[in-house]
Scaffold this motif. Sequence first.
Motif, mmCIF file in Angstrom:
data_model
loop_
_atom_site.group_PDB
_atom_site.id
_atom_site.type_symbol
_atom_site.label_atom_id
_atom_site.label_comp_id
_atom_site.label_asym_id
_atom_site.label_seq_id
_atom_site.Cartn_x
_atom_site.Cartn_y
_atom_site.Cartn_z
ATOM 1 N N PHE A 224 -22.459 -34.937 19.978
ATOM 2 C CA PHE A 224 -23.551 -33.857 19.735
ATOM 3 C C PHE A 224 -24.465 -35.225 19.789
ATOM 4 O O PHE A 224 -25.378 -35.028 19.739
ATOM 5 C CB PHE A 224 -23.550 -33.359 18.582
ATOM 6 C CG PHE A 224 -24.647 -33.037 18.434
ATOM 7 C CD1 PHE A 224 -25.340 -31.656 19.093
ATOM 8 C CD2 PHE A 224 -25.478 -33.319 16.960
ATOM 9 C CE1 PHE A 224 -26.479 -30.997 18.741
ATOM 10 C CE2 PHE A 224 -26.666 -32.533 16.184
ATOM 11 C CZ PHE A 224 -27.146 -31.102 17.507
ATOM 12 N N MET A 225 -24.087 -36.329 18.572
ATOM 13 C CA MET A 225 -25.831 -37.031 18.479
ATOM 14 C C MET A 225 -25.944 -37.861 19.989
ATOM 15 O O MET A 225 -27.143 -38.163 20.189
ATOM 16 C CB MET A 225 -25.454 -38.654 17.354
ATOM 17 C CG MET A 225 -25.432 -37.386 16.103
ATOM 18 S SD MET A 225 -26.664 -36.412 15.792
ATOM 19 C CE MET A 225 -27.784 -37.725 15.165
ATOM 20 N N ARG A 226 -25.155 -38.753 20.424
ATOM 21 C CA ARG A 226 -24.839 -38.853 22.195
ATOM 22 C C ARG A 226 -25.810 -38.290 22.482
ATOM 23 O O ARG A 226 -26.460 -38.796 23.482
ATOM 24 C CB ARG A 226 -23.142 -39.081 22.485
ATOM 25 C CG ARG A 226 -23.433 -40.614 21.918
ATOM 26 C CD ARG A 226 -22.419 -41.300 22.541
ATOM 27 N NE ARG A 226 -21.223 -40.657 22.798
ATOM 28 C CZ ARG A 226 -20.550 -40.074 22.166
ATOM 29 N NH1 ARG A 226 -19.838 -40.690 20.985
ATOM 30 N NH2 ARG A 226 -18.585 -39.484 22.667
ATOM 31 N N GLU A 227 -25.548 -37.189 23.327
ATOM 32 C CA GLU A 227 -26.143 -36.289 24.133
ATOM 33 C C GLU A 227 -27.061 -35.451 23.904
ATOM 34 O O GLU A 227 -28.252 -35.607 24.524
ATOM 35 C CB GLU A 227 -24.895 -34.608 24.064
ATOM 36 C CG GLU A 227 -23.555 -34.876 24.594
ATOM 37 C CD GLU A 227 -23.345 -33.634 24.625
ATOM 38 O OE1 GLU A 227 -23.406 -32.274 23.715
ATOM 39 O OE2 GLU A 227 -21.911 -33.711 25.428
ATOM 40 N N ARG A 228 -27.750 -35.607 22.009
ATOM 41 C CA ARG A 228 -29.427 -35.144 21.863
ATOM 42 C C ARG A 228 -29.904 -36.483 21.799
ATOM 43 O O ARG A 228 -30.963 -36.700 22.384
ATOM 44 C CB ARG A 228 -28.761 -34.772 20.485
ATOM 45 C CG ARG A 228 -29.688 -34.824 19.713
ATOM 46 C CD ARG A 228 -29.843 -34.065 18.109
ATOM 47 N NE ARG A 228 -31.386 -33.697 17.557
ATOM 48 C CZ ARG A 228 -32.043 -35.043 16.337
ATOM 49 N NH1 ARG A 228 -31.338 -35.911 16.402
ATOM 50 N NH2 ARG A 228 -33.410 -33.963 15.869
ATOM 51 N N SER A 229 -30.049 -37.433 21.756
ATOM 52 C CA SER A 229 -31.120 -38.672 21.530
ATOM 53 C C SER A 229 -30.579 -38.886 23.751
ATOM 54 O O SER A 229 -31.977 -39.670 23.808
ATOM 55 C CB SER A 229 -29.655 -39.653 21.666
ATOM 56 O OG SER A 229 -28.543 -40.891 21.999
ATOM 57 N N ASN A 230 -29.692 -38.364 24.199
ATOM 58 C CA ASN A 230 -30.220 -38.688 25.556
ATOM 59 C C ASN A 230 -30.942 -38.302 26.679
ATOM 60 O O ASN A 230 -31.533 -38.204 27.481
ATOM 61 C CB ASN A 230 -28.850 -38.528 26.583
ATOM 62 C CG ASN A 230 -28.260 -39.870 26.491
ATOM 63 O OD1 ASN A 230 -27.966 -40.739 25.837
ATOM 64 N ND2 ASN A 230 -26.203 -39.366 26.723
#
Length: 139
Positions: A123-129
Amino acid sequence: MNQSALIRPDWTPATIALMVLGFVIFWPLGLAMLAYILFGERLRDFKRTANERADGMFSSFRRSSRRYGPSYSTGNVAFDDWRKAEMDRIEEQRRKLDEMRDEFDSYLRELRRAKDQEEFDRFMRERSNRGPETHYPTV
């Protein structure tokens, strides 16, 4: 029994009316009311006797179950020794099973924690992308 009660096992106008009404509606109801009028006083004694007998029966079960506990001796030393050894073996197996259950529970907790951590990291990776321009709707 309260003698001022409207419906008591006696020939009162209320019980007679209920008996007649019972026969008119459904004859077994009238018959049940007639039995209550005739034998109602005996029902209290019957109930008390039945309760006393049941209490006596169950108390004898409690006494006999205590008799077969770990300290019960049959008088046969060989049998008592074998029984004690078997009870100890079973207790050891129960203890091992409890330990295995505790280990499995901790394994499942760790597995859930790892899965939750993985989902959170994704979730954090997708959010930062996505970048800062994407906003989630408020509820």
